[in-house]
Write a protein that holds these residues in place. Structure first.
Motif, PDB file in Angstrom:
ATOM      1  N   LEU A   1       0.822  -1.207   0.000  1.00 43.53           N
ATOM      2  CA  LEU A   1       0.000   0.000   0.000  1.00 43.53           C
ATOM      3  C   LEU A   1       0.857   1.258   0.000  1.00 43.53           C
ATOM      4  N   ALA A   2       1.902   1.255   0.819  1.00 40.04           N
ATOM      5  CA  ALA A   2       2.776   2.434   0.891  1.00 40.04           C
ATOM      6  C   ALA A   2       3.439   2.706  -0.447  1.00 40.04           C
ATOM      7  N   ALA A   3       3.835   1.658  -1.150  1.00 41.23           N
ATOM      8  CA  ALA A   3       4.514   1.826  -2.433  1.00 41.23           C
ATOM      9  C   ALA A   3       3.581   2.406  -3.489  1.00 41.23           C
ATOM     10  N   ARG A   4       2.270   2.220  -3.326  1.00 42.07           N
ATOM     11  CA  ARG A   4       1.322   2.793  -4.279  1.00 42.07           C
ATOM     12  C   ARG A   4       1.246   4.310  -4.145  1.00 42.07           C
ATOM     13  N   GLY A   5       1.551   4.824  -2.982  1.00 37.23           N
ATOM     14  CA  GLY A   5       1.494   6.259  -2.754  1.00 37.23           C
ATOM     15  C   GLY A   5       2.850   6.906  -2.942  1.00 37.23           C
ATOM     16  N   TRP A   6       3.025   8.030  -2.284  1.00 35.17           N
ATOM     17  CA  TRP A   6       4.295   8.752  -2.417  1.00 35.17           C
ATOM     18  C   TRP A   6       4.359   9.790  -1.320  1.00 35.17           C
TER      19      TRP A   6
ATOM     20  N   LEU B   1      -3.209   2.621   9.011  1.00 29.83           N
ATOM     21  CA  LEU B   1      -2.681   2.570   7.643  1.00 29.83           C
ATOM     22  C   LEU B   1      -1.863   3.814   7.314  1.00 29.83           C
ATOM     23  N   GLU B   2      -2.282   4.952   7.848  1.00 30.56           N
ATOM     24  CA  GLU B   2      -1.528   6.188   7.603  1.00 30.56           C
ATOM     25  C   GLU B   2      -0.119   6.095   8.182  1.00 30.56           C
ATOM     26  N   VAL B   3       0.016   5.437   9.325  1.00 27.12           N
ATOM     27  CA  VAL B   3       1.317   5.303   9.970  1.00 27.12           C
ATOM     28  C   VAL B   3       2.275   4.488   9.113  1.00 27.12           C
ATOM     29  N   SER B   4       1.748   3.505   8.401  1.00 29.77           N
ATOM     30  CA  SER B   4       2.605   2.637   7.596  1.00 29.77           C
ATOM     31  C   SER B   4       2.737   3.110   6.153  1.00 29.77           C
ATOM     32  N   SER B   5       2.121   4.251   5.817  1.00 31.50           N
ATOM     33  CA  SER B   5       2.168   4.735   4.438  1.00 31.50           C
ATOM     34  C   SER B   5       2.865   6.074   4.306  1.00 31.50           C
TER      35      SER B   5
END
Length: 627
Positions: free
Chosen positions: A52-57, A152-156
């Motif tokens: 999930l984190a890799a999908r964002g930036w 999820l925000e913490v891990s992204s």
């Protein structure tokens, strides 16, 4: 032939069986199957969240702190500064090293977050084993924490991870050490508690809440009797811990209050506080602990905000209320566990109510999930204590709750079992759905698209392309971050950086999508001049005052100056107390330059006596792409 040798020849199957025995991994797996499943769950959670984190930036705060890092030396002044009122020397150290090593490359940040999550997950499972009664039930509180959509925000988001993951780790390990101290009274465990509290404080001031959490945990989970009697007993029995932790907290607060920081965003009304509490508890915490929020509100490049469906929200409240009633009826000490959760949630709510509600983002504080990431940990501990009980309690603590006769019937029991399985399956599906919808929101990154386009444009730009500094679009970095939303700040960690100048004849700028365009100025103009075929006439050797359409407030402006000069010369341009010397060419030309000032008129002083300069085009404002 000896007897052992004869047996080896006549019974080769025995040797084969010994050779085919379980290896090291098999023995580890068989030694504790609960532990093996727990570690598998941790691996799945970390891998899932890394995807999930890799999908964002990067998001808004990351761009800001990345630019600040590249401007700063690694010294005490930098590490002990406050960032958005967070005193976070450990986080700033990690950010300084990571930004300089990785810049805008994604995978090192994702790896850093994954390592932090794995460390917290392993530490939390070890805490559950030490604190709660053993068995497969340990996986319930572990899953509450590992797969909660509220974290999820913490891990992204890497800046949030830098703040929250170390505090979560400090909370878990401080609680684990404190449990050992309460059980044994050994001061070495108290020293470990202090070390982990200090570790948490290196990353965020919110780690101070670990101290009252330890006291509340002692009162509710390790002390018997009425509430007031439990408080007195806990205070007397473990006074060395409270003395050490109070001195530590006081010293930290005394230092924190000496650091420069912006004013706290205090609430403006009681209604604002009540709305915040309703959002925090009713919209965020309760639905989030039961698989919610199921629906998110898009919030630009930042993480989405919770926005649960009304019916799902009320059903989650019903499920939580049922769980509390059932566990309290079955295990009286479960009530103390739920009170612990309520008290800690009250501490968190009070902290944000007095520090965050009055600002620009005040109405949104209650639906920002990262603010309750530590509450998820405490909730998992309390749910485990309510369901399984503490190791220290006797089996007699579980009451022989009489089951109504109607529920003893096989059909009724089957209905109850099916209903329970349906509720658990619904929570699991809700968690999957909430996580998937978070990923959809998180993958939309205007900042990434803007930077990628700008990098491609810079690579193709002709030599000599220069830019006048201006802000990036609000959807990339919001305006309230000024001056860290300037392009000169935003592009500092990038591989290709624009050349910014303070004066140019043909400057460029970036449009909303990151494409390079000729620059123009949008703002306020001078009043038309009255000199025929000239407009306003500035003659060499004296100052000419040209009124503006309106008076301008103090601000760093860009000036577009179109002129006709009889010959090359220099001129002094003044706006209030601000001046800039510019070079003028012979003939009809224009020049753009930066000027920070205020006033109702532009003053022009041509340096060369006898040289006349005409102008009817002076615009003061901000840089925009030319039409």
């Amino acid at each position: 032939m000896s007897m052992p040798e004869a047996e080896a020849v006549t019974r080769p199957d025995t040797v084969v069986a010994e050779d085919d025995g379980p290896g090291l991994f098999g023995r580890w797996l068989r030694a504790d199957r609960v532990r093996a499943v727990a570690f598998a769950l941790i691996v799945v959670s970390v891998a899932w969240r890394a995807g999930l984190a890799a999908r964002g930036w990067f998001s808004q705060d990351e761009f800001v702190i990345a630019a600040q890092v590249l401007d700063a030396r690694l010294d005490a002044d930098f590490l002990l500064r406050t960032f958005n009122n967070h005193l976070m020397p450990g986080g700033l150290l990690a950010a300084w090293l990571m930004v300089r090593a990785a810049g805008f490359v994604t995978w090192p940040w994702v790896l850093m977050l994954a390592v932090g999550q794995a460390a917290v997950g392993i530490a939390f499972y070890r805490l559950l084993r030490d604190l709660l009664r053993p068995g497969w039930g340990l996986l319930i509180p572990l899953c509450i924490f590992l797969f909660s959509p509220l974290t999820l925000e913490v891990s992204s988001l890497w800046l949030v991870g830098l703040l929250v993951l170390p505090v979560q780790l400090a909370l878990v390990l401080a609680v684990a050490a404190h449990v050992r101290y309460v059980r044994t009274g050994r001061l070495r465990h108290l020293a470990v508690v202090a070390v982990w509290v200090v570790f948490g404080l290196l990353f965020d001031t919110k780690a101070l809440l670990i101290v009252p959490l330890l006291f509340l945990l002692t009162v509710f989970l390790f002390t018997r009797g009425a509430p007031w009697r439990s408080v007195v007993r806990a205070a007397r029995r473990h006074w060395p811990a409270w003395l050490v932790l109070t001195v530590l907290s006081g010293a930290y607060l005394a230092f924190y209050l000496t650091r420069p920081a912006r004013a706290l965003d205090r609430p403006t009304s009681v209604g604002q506080v009540l709305t915040f509490l309703g959002d925090l508890v009713g919209q965020t915490v309760v639905p989030g602990l039961l698989g919610g929020p199921w629906r998110w509100t898009y919030a630009g490049d930042g993480p989405p905000l919770v926005d649960p469906y009304d019916i799902a929200k009320w059903l989650s409240w019903a499920v939580l209320a049922t769980l509390v009633v059932v566990t309290v009826r079955r295990r009286p000490s479960a009530g103390r566990a739920w009170l612990l959760l309520a008290c800690y949630l009250g501490l968190v709510a009070a902290l944000f109510a007095v520090t965050r509600l009055g600002g620009v983002l005040g109405p949104l504080v209650g639906v920002i999930p990262r603010y309750v990431a530590d509450v998820v940990l405490v909730a998992a501990i309390c749910a485990g204590a309510a369901l399984l009980g503490i190791r220290d309690t006797d089996e007699g603590d579980v009451s022989a709750w009489p089951v109504p006769t109607v529920l003893r019937e096989p059909g009724a029991f089957a209905v109850g079992l099916v209903s329970m399985i349906a509720v658990l399956a619904t929570i699991a599906v809700g968690t999957l759905w909430s996580t998937a919808r978070f990923g959809d929101n998180w993958s939309t990154k205007h900042g990434r698209e803007y930077l990628e386009t700008a990098q491609a444009e810079l690579a193709a730009a002709p030599p000599g392309t220069v830019f006048l500094d201006t802000i990036v679009p609000d959807r990339v970095v919001a305006g309230y971050f000024w001056p860290d939303n300037l392009q000169s700040h935003f592009f500092r960690p990038a591989d290709r950086r624009p050349v910014f100048v303070k004066q140019a004849e043909r400057p460029s700028t970036f449009d909303e999508n990151g494409r390079i365009r000729p620059a123009a100025v949008e703002g306020w103009k001078i009043v038309p001049g009255s000199v025929p075929n000239c407009g306003h006439l500035a003659e060499g050797g004296r100052t000419t005052t040209i009124p503006m359409e309106r008076s301008l407030e103090e601000w760093p402006y860009v000036v577009q100056f179109g002129y006709f000069s009889e010959e090359a010369t220099t001129a002094i341009i003044r706006l209030g107390d601000a001046t800039r010397e510019i070079t003028l060419k012979n003939g009809l030309n224009e020049v753009f330059f930066l000027l920070k000032g205020a006033g109702h008129a532009i003053e022009i002083t041509v340096r060369t006596p006898g040289v006349a300069v005409c102008t009817n085009l002076i615009t003061v404002g901000r840089v925009v792409p030319a039409p």
